[in-house]
Design a protein around this motif. Structure first.
Motif, PDB file in Angstrom:
ATOM      1  N   GLU A 123      61.410 -49.477 -84.674  1.00 24.09           N
ATOM      2  CA  GLU A 123      61.944 -48.917 -83.432  1.00 24.09           C
ATOM      3  C   GLU A 123      62.710 -49.970 -82.637  1.00 24.09           C
ATOM      4  O   GLU A 123      63.773 -49.694 -82.075  1.00 24.09           O
ATOM      5  CB  GLU A 123      60.806 -48.327 -82.601  1.00 24.09           C
ATOM      6  N   ASP A 124      62.175 -51.175 -82.601  1.00 23.74           N
ATOM      7  CA  ASP A 124      62.849 -52.260 -81.884  1.00 23.74           C
ATOM      8  C   ASP A 124      64.165 -52.628 -82.557  1.00 23.74           C
ATOM      9  O   ASP A 124      65.183 -52.855 -81.884  1.00 23.74           O
ATOM     10  CB  ASP A 124      61.918 -53.473 -81.820  1.00 23.74           C
ATOM     11  N   ARG A 125      64.170 -52.658 -83.881  1.00 24.28           N
ATOM     12  CA  ARG A 125      65.387 -53.015 -84.613  1.00 24.28           C
ATOM     13  C   ARG A 125      66.477 -51.950 -84.442  1.00 24.28           C
ATOM     14  O   ARG A 125      67.651 -52.273 -84.293  1.00 24.28           O
ATOM     15  CB  ARG A 125      65.066 -53.190 -86.103  1.00 24.28           C
ATOM     16  N   ILE A 126      66.101 -50.678 -84.483  1.00 23.57           N
ATOM     17  CA  ILE A 126      67.084 -49.608 -84.302  1.00 23.57           C
ATOM     18  C   ILE A 126      67.678 -49.656 -82.893  1.00 23.57           C
ATOM     19  O   ILE A 126      68.895 -49.510 -82.710  1.00 23.57           O
ATOM     20  CB  ILE A 126      66.436 -48.237 -84.563  1.00 23.57           C
ATOM     21  N   ALA A 127      66.827 -49.891 -81.887  1.00 25.44           N
ATOM     22  CA  ALA A 127      67.314 -49.973 -80.507  1.00 25.44           C
ATOM     23  C   ALA A 127      68.311 -51.126 -80.345  1.00 25.44           C
ATOM     24  O   ALA A 127      69.361 -50.971 -79.697  1.00 25.44           O
ATOM     25  CB  ALA A 127      66.141 -50.138 -79.548  1.00 25.44           C
ATOM     26  N   GLU A 134      65.829 -48.198 -75.953  1.00 24.05           N
ATOM     27  CA  GLU A 134      64.618 -47.904 -76.720  1.00 24.05           C
ATOM     28  C   GLU A 134      64.940 -46.913 -77.826  1.00 24.05           C
ATOM     29  O   GLU A 134      65.947 -46.193 -77.773  1.00 24.05           O
ATOM     30  CB  GLU A 134      63.538 -47.340 -75.796  1.00 24.05           C
ATOM     31  N   ALA A 135      64.079 -46.858 -78.834  1.00 24.59           N
ATOM     32  CA  ALA A 135      64.216 -45.911 -79.946  1.00 24.59           C
ATOM     33  C   ALA A 135      62.844 -45.392 -80.328  1.00 24.59           C
ATOM     34  O   ALA A 135      61.823 -46.035 -80.069  1.00 24.59           O
ATOM     35  CB  ALA A 135      64.898 -46.567 -81.144  1.00 24.59           C
ATOM     36  N   SER A 278      70.528 -38.940 -81.926  1.00 26.65           N
ATOM     37  CA  SER A 278      69.528 -38.746 -82.976  1.00 26.65           C
ATOM     38  C   SER A 278      70.206 -38.836 -84.334  1.00 26.65           C
ATOM     39  O   SER A 278      71.402 -38.534 -84.472  1.00 26.65           O
ATOM     40  CB  SER A 278      68.835 -37.390 -82.819  1.00 26.65           C
ATOM     41  N   ALA A 279      69.454 -39.252 -85.318  1.00 27.91           N
ATOM     42  CA  ALA A 279      69.970 -39.331 -86.690  1.00 27.91           C
ATOM     43  C   ALA A 279      68.783 -39.404 -87.626  1.00 27.91           C
ATOM     44  O   ALA A 279      67.681 -39.814 -87.229  1.00 27.91           O
ATOM     45  CB  ALA A 279      70.868 -40.548 -86.875  1.00 27.91           C
ATOM     46  N   PHE A 291      65.334 -40.906 -86.277  1.00 23.03           N
ATOM     47  CA  PHE A 291      65.106 -41.628 -85.036  1.00 23.03           C
ATOM     48  C   PHE A 291      65.944 -41.033 -83.915  1.00 23.03           C
ATOM     49  O   PHE A 291      66.947 -40.364 -84.141  1.00 23.03           O
ATOM     50  CB  PHE A 291      65.436 -43.119 -85.190  1.00 23.03           C
ATOM     51  N   CYS A 292      65.498 -41.254 -82.683  1.00 19.84           N
ATOM     52  CA  CYS A 292      66.258 -40.968 -81.480  1.00 19.84           C
ATOM     53  C   CYS A 292      66.348 -42.256 -80.677  1.00 19.84           C
ATOM     54  O   CYS A 292      65.392 -43.051 -80.659  1.00 19.84           O
ATOM     55  CB  CYS A 292      65.602 -39.881 -80.636  1.00 19.84           C
ATOM     56  N   CYS A 293      67.468 -42.474 -80.009  1.00 14.00           N
ATOM     57  CA  CYS A 293      67.614 -43.675 -79.195  1.00 14.00           C
ATOM     58  C   CYS A 293      68.363 -43.335 -77.917  1.00 14.00           C
ATOM     59  O   CYS A 293      69.138 -42.373 -77.866  1.00 14.00           O
ATOM     60  CB  CYS A 293      68.315 -44.791 -79.965  1.00 14.00           C
TER      61      CYS A 293
END
Length: 456
Positions: A123-127, A134-135, A278-279, A291-293
């Motif tokens: 989640e941290d990496r995607i954000a 945030e993600a 989202s994707a 994920f959503c961010c």
């Protein structure tokens, strides 16, 4: 009040007692006749044995650039593995190491004992990759947007959505029970017309307008058409008419933009102008889930209201680790997005000019459609002809797939001759050399003339 109660009690005491209507019992002969006449309704509607769900292809081995389908080795044109990470040795080694450390699955939702350290890292990496605050990750790609929509949009809210929206968005809207207004595909004039009409309605009832939330749902690259959304124009309408934009980027994430950040990077739009992105991670990242961010207060709301997040077992740690490694590769080698775009344009150009077929979708999109230029007279005939093309190519070492839709559940199901639904064939280009592209072109030309001759 006491007098009324006393009168009501007196009325009950002297009223006639209700008696069941007398009925005569059936004789044994009458019972037997009724039993013989009764026919139970089927639990499910009758389905033809030729239905594609009952005649699926079986894949043996890993679905890489080459795939074994029903025992035949084929070049894989039927996968969403855009960046080829599904067979990447680094990704597989990281997943294997994670499997040895954590085991196969989690067997628990995130809110209980299903949160592992790799989930928080992902989640941290995607954000950071998407440059958002945030993600949040889901364990199933389809459920990501289908859970995010009803987490925000409720009964009484107003939703503007493109007619070509994918099935996951449609299911999310159905669960939200909001008031839905569809606008023509990528038609900004039609969208603005609906927004102006709503603005006029709001002036009539300003009290209701103050408590009604308005959302706009679009896709970066549309699954049903292969076309890109006009995001800069959508952002202008957002601020003009005060709506929230939700952007579904399952096809555009890891594809568009200099670094693969999607349609916002492609158009140079500030990602803060989008309320939620989202994707799913089942395409470019070659993993599972979605994920959503966005902003922190938007994402945190899903941790208590996103049904797919709260009530589903969390993502297996090995798949989270694989997604992290895929992000590492995307960040270390951004040139893969330029190569992907070149190859998409190459095959898009190579497939143009085939007699009886037309290419539909953006030239830089890795997923586009081939449509019959002339209908065979009915949807069934169009589907049959396209399936013959798919089977013909598969028997000659090229794996294609036909786009399938739930006819009775799709909100908009246009005729095959004019829209891209059941009469389309979906391709995903993975990095095949030019000679194979030209080979595919010649095969298509040959098979179409073959089918045309059979019908005549």
């Amino acid at each position: 009040m006491e007098g009324i109660l006393i009168l009501w009690i007196i009325r009950l005491l002297f009223s006639k007692t209700y008696k069941l209507q007398e009925r005569s019992d059936l004789t044994e002969k009458e019972k037997e006749e009724l039993i013989e006449e009764w026919q139970p309704e089927p639990l499910v509607p009758p389905v033809s044995k030729e239905h594609p769900a009952l005649n699926y292809n079986v894949v043996t081995g890993p679905p890489t650039h080459k795939i074994v389908v029903n025992g035949n080795e084929c070049i894989n044109f039927a996968s969403f593995n855009f960046l080829g990470l599904l067979d990447n040795e680094k990704v597989k080694n990281v997943a294997l190491a994670s499997l040895k450390k954590y085991g196969v699955g989690t067997c628990g939702p995130r809110g209980f004992y299903g949160t592992f350290d790799v989930h928080l890292e992902l989640e941290d990496r995607i954000a950071k990759f998407m440059r958002t605050e945030e993600a949040i990750i889901y364990s199933y790609g389809f459920a990501t947007i289908a859970s995010a929509i009803p987490a925000y949009s409720k009964r009484g809210d107003l939703v503007f959505v493109d007619e070509a929206a994918c099935f996951a968005i449609q299911k999310g809207l159905q669960a939200s029970r909001s008031n839905i207004k569809y606008f023509k595909h990528n038609d900004m004039d039609d969208l603005e017309r609906l927004l102006k009409e709503q603005e006029f309605e709001d002036q009539k009832n300003p009290r209701k307008a103050r408590v009604t939330r308005r959302f706009l749902f679009v896709e970066g690259l549309y699954m049903n058409t292969g076309s890109i959304c006009p995001l800069p124009e959508l952002v202008k309408l957002k601020y003009k008419y005060k709506v929230r934009i939700f952007l579904e980027e399952s096809l555009s994430f890891g594809v568009l933009g200099e670094h693969g950040r999607g349609v916002t990077e492609h158009f140079g739009v500030n990602i803060d102008d989008i309320d939620l992105i989202s994707a799913n991670m089942e395409n470019a990242l070659a993993s599972i889930g979605g994920f959503c961010c966005g902003r922190s207060f938007v994402i945190d709301h899903q941790r208590l209201s996103g049904q797919g997040y709260c009530f589903s077992a969390s993502l297996p740690p090995m798949l989270a680790s694989a997604a992290i490694e895929a992000l590492n590769i995307m960040e270390d080698d951004p040139d893969i997005f330029r190569k992907l775009s070149q190859k998409c344009q190459q095959i898009h150009l190579a497939l143009h000019g085939i007699s009886g077929l037309k290419v539909v979708g953006e030239s830089f999109s890795p997923a586009f459609h081939l449509q019959l230029t002339r209908s065979r007279g009915s949807r069934e005939n169009d589907v049959k002809l396209l399936q013959e093309i798919v089977d013909y190519c598969q028997n000659r070492g090229i794996a294609l797939t036909q786009a399938r839709y739930l006819d009775k559940e799709e909100k908009f199901l246009p005729s095959p001759s004019s829209h891209l639904m059941d009469c389309t064939v979906l391709f995903c280009y993975l990095g095949i050399c030019e000679s194979i592209i030209l080979g595919l072109l010649s095969v298509y030309l040959e098979v179409f003339l073959y089918s045309e001759g059979n019908q005549q």
